[in-house]
Design an enzyme around this catalytic site. Structure first.
Site, PDB file in Angstrom:
ATOM      1  N   GLU A 184       0.799  -1.224   0.000  1.00 44.08           N
ATOM      2  CA  GLU A 184       0.000   0.000   0.000  1.00 44.08           C
ATOM      3  C   GLU A 184       0.836   1.281   0.000  1.00 44.08           C
ATOM      4  OE1 GLU A 184      -2.843  -0.595   3.159  1.00 44.08           O
ATOM      5  OE2 GLU A 184      -3.593  -2.439   2.259  1.00 44.08           O
ATOM      6  N   ASN A 225       2.303  -4.424  -3.466  1.00 42.99           N
ATOM      7  CA  ASN A 225       0.899  -4.818  -3.310  1.00 42.99           C
ATOM      8  C   ASN A 225       0.066  -3.604  -2.898  1.00 42.99           C
ATOM      9  OD1 ASN A 225      -1.089  -6.992  -2.976  1.00 42.99           O
ATOM     10  ND2 ASN A 225      -0.924  -6.665  -0.759  1.00 42.99           N
ATOM     11  N   HIS A 261     -10.115  -6.018  -3.024  1.00 41.83           N
ATOM     12  CA  HIS A 261     -11.216  -5.825  -2.061  1.00 41.83           C
ATOM     13  C   HIS A 261     -12.325  -5.072  -2.788  1.00 41.83           C
ATOM     14  CE1 HIS A 261      -8.952  -7.448   1.231  1.00 41.83           C
ATOM     15  NE2 HIS A 261      -7.950  -6.610   1.010  1.00 41.83           N
ATOM     16  N   GLU A 289      -5.812 -10.499  -2.372  1.00 42.33           N
ATOM     17  CA  GLU A 289      -6.700 -10.419  -1.192  1.00 42.33           C
ATOM     18  C   GLU A 289      -8.163 -10.321  -1.621  1.00 42.33           C
ATOM     19  OE1 GLU A 289      -5.440  -7.266   1.458  1.00 42.33           O
ATOM     20  OE2 GLU A 289      -3.310  -7.696   1.137  1.00 42.33           O
ATOM     21  N   ASP A 291     -11.959 -10.296  -2.094  1.00 39.13           N
ATOM     22  CA  ASP A 291     -13.263 -10.502  -1.457  1.00 39.13           C
ATOM     23  C   ASP A 291     -14.264  -9.543  -2.087  1.00 39.13           C
ATOM     24  OD1 ASP A 291     -12.504  -8.103  -0.136  1.00 39.13           O
ATOM     25  OD2 ASP A 291     -12.168  -9.099   1.790  1.00 39.13           O
TER      26      ASP A 291
HETATM   27  O1  G3I Z   1      -4.090  -8.919  18.035  1.00 38.95           O
HETATM   28  C1  G3I Z   1      -5.170  -8.210  18.633  1.00 38.95           C
HETATM   29  C2  G3I Z   1      -5.697  -8.979  19.786  1.00 38.95           C
HETATM   30  O2  G3I Z   1      -4.697  -9.054  20.777  1.00 38.95           O
HETATM   31  C3  G3I Z   1      -6.945  -8.288  20.330  1.00 38.95           C
HETATM   32  O3  G3I Z   1      -7.501  -9.065  21.343  1.00 38.95           O
HETATM   33  C4  G3I Z   1      -7.966  -8.100  19.210  1.00 38.95           C
HETATM   34  C5  G3I Z   1      -9.195  -7.327  19.679  1.00 38.95           C
HETATM   35  O4  G3I Z   1      -9.866  -6.750  18.586  1.00 38.95           O
HETATM   36  O5  G3I Z   1      -7.372  -7.383  18.187  1.00 38.95           O
HETATM   37  C6  G3I Z   1      -6.266  -8.049  17.637  1.00 38.95           C
HETATM   38  O6  G3I Z   1      -5.762  -7.303  16.566  1.00 38.95           O
HETATM   39  C7  G3I Z   1      -6.523  -7.314  15.391  1.00 38.95           C
HETATM   40  C8  G3I Z   1      -5.676  -7.873  14.266  1.00 38.95           C
HETATM   41  O7  G3I Z   1      -6.358  -7.780  13.033  1.00 38.95           O
HETATM   42  C9  G3I Z   1      -5.276  -9.327  14.498  1.00 38.95           C
HETATM   43  O8  G3I Z   1      -6.413 -10.126  14.572  1.00 38.95           O
HETATM   44  C10 G3I Z   1      -6.928  -5.903  15.055  1.00 38.95           C
HETATM   45  O9  G3I Z   1      -7.854  -5.427  16.032  1.00 38.95           O
HETATM   46  C11 G3I Z   1      -7.555  -5.821  13.696  1.00 38.95           C
HETATM   47  O10 G3I Z   1      -7.723  -4.454  13.369  1.00 38.95           O
HETATM   48  C12 G3I Z   1      -6.635  -6.452  12.674  1.00 38.95           C
HETATM   49  O11 G3I Z   1      -7.279  -6.373  11.416  1.00 38.95           O
HETATM   50  C13 G3I Z   1      -6.536  -6.803  10.303  1.00 38.95           C
HETATM   51  C14 G3I Z   1      -6.272  -5.628   9.376  1.00 38.95           C
HETATM   52  O12 G3I Z   1      -5.601  -6.080   8.220  1.00 38.95           O
HETATM   53  C15 G3I Z   1      -5.411  -4.575  10.050  1.00 38.95           C
HETATM   54  O13 G3I Z   1      -5.058  -3.579   9.145  1.00 38.95           O
HETATM   55  C16 G3I Z   1      -7.357  -7.844   9.573  1.00 38.95           C
HETATM   56  O14 G3I Z   1      -7.459  -9.006  10.390  1.00 38.95           O
HETATM   57  C17 G3I Z   1      -6.700  -8.200   8.249  1.00 38.95           C
HETATM   58  O15 G3I Z   1      -7.585  -8.982   7.498  1.00 38.95           O
HETATM   59  C18 G3I Z   1      -6.412  -6.934   7.471  1.00 38.95           C
HETATM   60  O16 G3I Z   1      -5.763  -7.290   6.289  1.00 38.95           O
HETATM   61  C19 G3I Z   1      -5.405  -6.229   5.420  1.00 38.95           C
HETATM   62  C20 G3I Z   1      -4.117  -6.618   4.734  1.00 38.95           C
HETATM   63  O17 G3I Z   1      -3.134  -6.920   5.682  1.00 38.95           O
HETATM   64  C21 G3I Z   1      -3.639  -5.515   3.789  1.00 38.95           C
HETATM   65  N1  G3I Z   1      -4.685  -5.115   2.872  1.00 38.95           N
HETATM   66  C22 G3I Z   1      -5.969  -4.796   3.453  1.00 38.95           C
HETATM   67  C23 G3I Z   1      -6.450  -5.921   4.347  1.00 38.95           C
HETATM   68  C24 G3I Z   1      -7.822  -5.615   4.914  1.00 38.95           C
HETATM   69  O18 G3I Z   1      -7.749  -4.522   5.777  1.00 38.95           O
END
Ligand code: G3I
Length: 381
Positions: A184, A225, A261, A289, A291
Site C-alpha cells: 500500500e 501490493n 477488495h 486479497e 473478497d
Molecule cells: O491482536 C489483537 C488482539 O490481541 C486483540 O484481542 C484483538 C481485539 O480486537 O485485536 C487483535 O488485533 C486485530 C488484528 O487484526 C489481528 O487479529 C486488530 O484489532 C484488527 O484491526 C486487525 O485487522 C486486520 C487488518 O488487516 C489490520 O489492518 C485484519 O485481520 C486483516 O484482514 C487486514 O488485512 C489487510 C491486509 O493486511 C492488507 N490489505 C488490506 C487488508 C484488509 O484490511
C-alpha cells in the site's frame, strides 16, 4: 507451454477458433455455475484429503489445471477448528498469513523477533503441500509502534527497515515463495503515500526494501501490493509508472499484487487490460486479497451477483498469462475482516458462516475448470 487462452496475438483462423472456444467455455461456465448454484449453500465442504469430497474436484484441483494457484488468508487462531483446517488444507494450494507475519507481530521490539506464529503457518502449509505467500515486510499499518515513535534519523531508519527485511525474509528463506515486500505505498491519485518510510527516505525506500529482500532470499518472488488496483485509474497509472521506474533502476521486483477488495457488482470492466499492462512489463500479477462485500443481509440475488463477480475476476486473471494466482481474503464469512471494518457489510468470501459453499465458490471453481478445459484441449499458439 502456452495455452491458447493466454494468446495475445492471433491469426484469423485462430481468432475464429478462439471465438468458438470462448462461446463453448462460456457455455461450460454457465452449465457448471448452474450445477453449482443448484448444489448451492446447503452443501457442506468435503475436500481432497478426506471428508466427503472426491479427489480431483476441489477448487485447488481446478486452479492447478488452469496453471494457477488459489489461496486463502489464514487466521492462525482459527487453525484449531477442524472444519477450518480441513477446508483450508484441501480446497486451497496456497496460504497467506493474514496477520502473523506483520511487523508488529514479528518484531514487536527492535531486534526481538517472534517467528512462532509464522512458523506454525509455514508448518501447516508444508504438511499440506501448499505454497506460502508472505505478507508483509514493509507497511505503514500494523507497524510496531517503536518504528514510528523512535524518531530515527533517515540513515538509522533505513537500517531498521533493511534489518527487519533481512531477518524476516532470511528466516523464511526457501519456505516462502512470494513476498509482499512493500504494501500500500500509493495514494488514490497515484502519488506516494506519506508513510514514515516515505517521509524520511523518499521513494528510495521501495528500491532498498526490494534489494534487501532479494539479498535475504534470492529465490523468493517479490511483490508490490496495493488496493484499488483492479481497473485503470489514476492510482494504477501511478503504480504503473512506479514499477517502470523500479525496473529501469534494475530493482529486483517480480510482480504486482492486486488486492481485490471489491464491493458487490463492481468488478471494473477493464480489469483484464489493467492486469495485462503490468504483465507486458514482464511482471507477474497476483490477485492477493480477493473478497466481494455486500450490504447485509445476503439475499439470493446478491449471492448470484457475487458469484458473477468472482467469475469475472477469475476470468480476468485466467486471460492474462502472467496472472499466476488468486488468494481469497478469509476462509469463510465468519473469518472476514469486512464486518469489523464496514458497518452493516459482510458475506464477502466463498463460504458462509457455517462453512457451506456459496455460489461464489462454485462460480470460481467452474471458471478455473473452464480454464483447465481450455488447456486440456490444447488451444495454444
Ligand atoms: O491482536 C489483537 C488482539 O490481541 C486483540 O484481542 C484483538 C481485539 O480486537 O485485536 C487483535 O488485533 C486485530 C488484528 O487484526 C489481528 O487479529 C486488530 O484489532 C484488527 O484491526 C486487525 O485487522 C486486520 C487488518 O488487516 C489490520 O489492518 C485484519 O485481520 C486483516 O484482514 C487486514 O488485512 C489487510 C491486509 O493486511 C492488507 N490489505 C488490506 C487488508 C484488509 O484490511
Amino acid at each position: 507451454m502456452q495455452s491458447y487462452l493466454f494468446s495475445t496475438t492471433a491469426t484469423t483462423a485462430l481468432t475464429h477458433r478462439r471465438r468458438r472456444a470462448t462461446s463453448l467455455a462460456a457455455a461450460a461456465v454457465t452449465a457448471l455455475l448452474a450445477v453449482g448454484l443448484a448444489a448451492g449453500p446447503a452443501q457442506a465442504d468435503g475436500g481432497r484429503h478426506g471428508g466427503h469430497g472426491h479427489r480431483g474436484t476441489t477448487l485447488a484441483d481446478f486452479a492447478e489445471r488452469s496453471d494457477r494457484f488459489v489461496g486463502t488468508a489464514i487466521d492462525n487462531d482459527r487453525l484449531s477448528d477442524p472444519t477450518y483446517r480441513r477446508i483450508a488444507s484441501s480446497q486451497f494450494n496456497s496460504v497467506t498469513a493474514e496477520n502473523v507475519m506483520k511487523w508488529e507481530t514479528i518484531e514487536p521490539s527492535r531486534g526481538e523477533f517472534d517467528f512462532g506464529p509464522g512458523d506454525r503457518l509455514v508448518d501447516f502449509a508444508q504438511r499440506n503441500d501448499q505454497l506460502v505467500y508472505g505478507h508483509v515486510l514493509v507497511w505503514h499499518s500494523q507497524l510496531a509502534p517503536w518504528v514510528t515513535e523512535s524518531d530515527f534519523s533517515p540513515q538509522e531508519l533505513r537500517t531498521v527497515m533493511t534489518d527487519h527485511i533481512t531477518e524476516v525474509a532470511g528466516h523464511y528463506r526457501g519456505q516462502v515463495q512470494r513476498w509482499d515486500v512493500v504494501n500500500e505505498p500509493l495514494n488514490e491519485d497515484g502519488t506516494l503515500r506519506e508513510t514514515v518510510f516515505q517521509q524520511k527516505l523518499g521513494e528510495s525506500y521501495i528500491a532498498d526494501a526490494f534489494r534487501a529482500a532479494h539479498a535475504a532470499d534470492p529465490d523468493a518472488e517479490l511483490f508490490i501490493n496495493d488496493y484499488n488496483m483492479e481497473g485503470i485509474t489514476a492510482k494504477t497509472d501511478g503504480m504503473y509508472r512506479l514499477v517502470k521506474r523500479l525496473l529501469a533502476q534494475g530493482v529486483p521486483i517480480d510482480g504486482v499484487g492486486v488486492q481485490g477488495h471489491l464491493t458487490l457488482g463492481n468488478v471494473p470492466e477493464d480489469m483484464r487490460q489493467n492486469l495485462q499492462r503490468f504483465a507486458d512489463l514482464g511482471l507477474e500479477v497476483v490477485i492477493t486479497e480477493l473478497d466481494v462485500r455486500m450490504e447485509l443481509p445476503a439475499t439470493g440475488a446478491k449471492l448470484v451477483q457475487q458469484a458473477k463477480d468472482y467469475h469475472q475476476v477469475t476470468k480476468a486473471c485466467l486471460r492474462v498469462k502472467r496472472c499466476t494466482g488468486i488468494t481469497v481474503w478469509g476462509l469463510g464469512d465468519a473469518d472476514s475482516w469486512v464486518p469489523g471494518w464496514f458497518e452493516g457489510e459482510g458475506a464477502a468470501t466463498l463460504y458462509d458462516e457455517d462453512y457451506r459453499r456459496k455460489p461464489a465458490y462454485h462460480a470460481m471453481r467452474a471458471t478455473f475448470a473452464a480454464g483447465g478445459w481450455w488447456n486440456w484441449h490444447g488451444w495454444r499458439r
